[in-house]
Design an enzyme around this catalytic site. Structure first.
Site, PDB file in Angstrom:
ATOM      1  N   LYS A  35      82.852  54.809  46.243  1.00  0.00           N
ATOM      2  CA  LYS A  35      82.863  55.694  47.059  1.00  0.00           C
ATOM      3  C   LYS A  35      81.241  55.813  47.532  1.00  0.00           C
ATOM      4  O   LYS A  35      80.474  56.792  47.831  1.00  0.00           O
ATOM      5  CB  LYS A  35      83.155  57.100  46.869  1.00  0.00           C
ATOM      6  CG  LYS A  35      84.644  57.045  46.414  1.00  0.00           C
ATOM      7  CD  LYS A  35      85.369  58.323  46.776  1.00  0.00           C
ATOM      8  CE  LYS A  35      86.936  58.383  46.680  1.00  0.00           C
ATOM      9  NZ  LYS A  35      87.594  57.204  47.170  1.00  0.00           N
ATOM     10  N   CYS A  36      80.618  54.665  47.409  1.00  0.00           N
ATOM     11  CA  CYS A  36      78.850  54.514  47.686  1.00  0.00           C
ATOM     12  C   CYS A  36      78.822  53.634  49.149  1.00  0.00           C
ATOM     13  O   CYS A  36      79.575  53.004  49.427  1.00  0.00           O
ATOM     14  CB  CYS A  36      78.476  53.744  46.447  1.00  0.00           C
ATOM     15  SG  CYS A  36      76.702  53.222  46.591  1.00  0.00           S
ATOM     16  N   GLY A  37      77.698  53.881  49.433  1.00  0.00           N
ATOM     17  CA  GLY A  37      77.118  53.313  50.633  1.00  0.00           C
ATOM     18  C   GLY A  37      76.917  51.962  50.441  1.00  0.00           C
ATOM     19  O   GLY A  37      76.860  51.083  51.344  1.00  0.00           O
TER      20      GLY A  37
END
Length: 159
Positions: A34-36
């Site tokens: 769930k990271c850029g």
């Protein structure tokens, strides 16, 4: 002591000796779903497909230490990586990369290649390149695209 002296549990809970990777070039990455930077999983998979036959391995270590960007359990992480990015490179159980509970592999990696100002991992998708002799040769920031590491992999893999 080198990288081959360590062990870690794969995403299915099976213990893996890092000496299984002796003679290979290894890229170790702390991942999060769930990271850029999560789309780097696709680039990591592309690198793996391109280089696996020439003795290059990619090892993903999910970590939830950065803004809870890896909240799922190991099975959820595995499914996410496979379904969304077709990941076939080796994924390991969720670990800590910083602090008193940091996995021994990460304690070692950080001691070998410190970051800017500190040895701590600053964010998801920090990468470490290990040569065929188990030596950590370079640390890459989270913003470094895996595809920009190709030149270094070519030099170390003989491709």
């Amino acid at each position: 002591m080198n990288f081959y002296d360590f062990k870690a549990n794969d995403i299915n809970g099976k213990e893996v000796n890092m000496n299984n990777y002796k003679g290979k070039v290894v890229l170790v990455v702390n991942t999060a779903s769930k990271c850029g930077f999560t789309p780097q999983l696709k680039d990591l998979e592309d690198l793996y497909k391109e280089y696996k036959d020439s003795g290059v391995e990619i090892l993903g270590f999910p970590c939830n230490q950065f803004l809870n960007q890896e909240p799922g359990d190991n099975n959820e992480v595995k499914n996410f990586c496979q379904i969304n990015y077709g990941v076939t490179f080796n994924m390991f159980e969720k670990i800590d990369v910083n602090g008193s509970n940091a996995h021994p592999i990460y304690k070692y990696l950080k001691d070998q290649e410190k970051g800017i100002l500190t040895k701590d991992i600053k964010w998801n998708f920090t990468k470490f390149l290990i040569d065929r002799n188990g030596n950590v040769i370079k640390r890459y920031s989270p913003t470094t695209s895996p595809l920009k590491i190709k030149e270094d992999i070519d030099r170390k893999s003989g491709s």
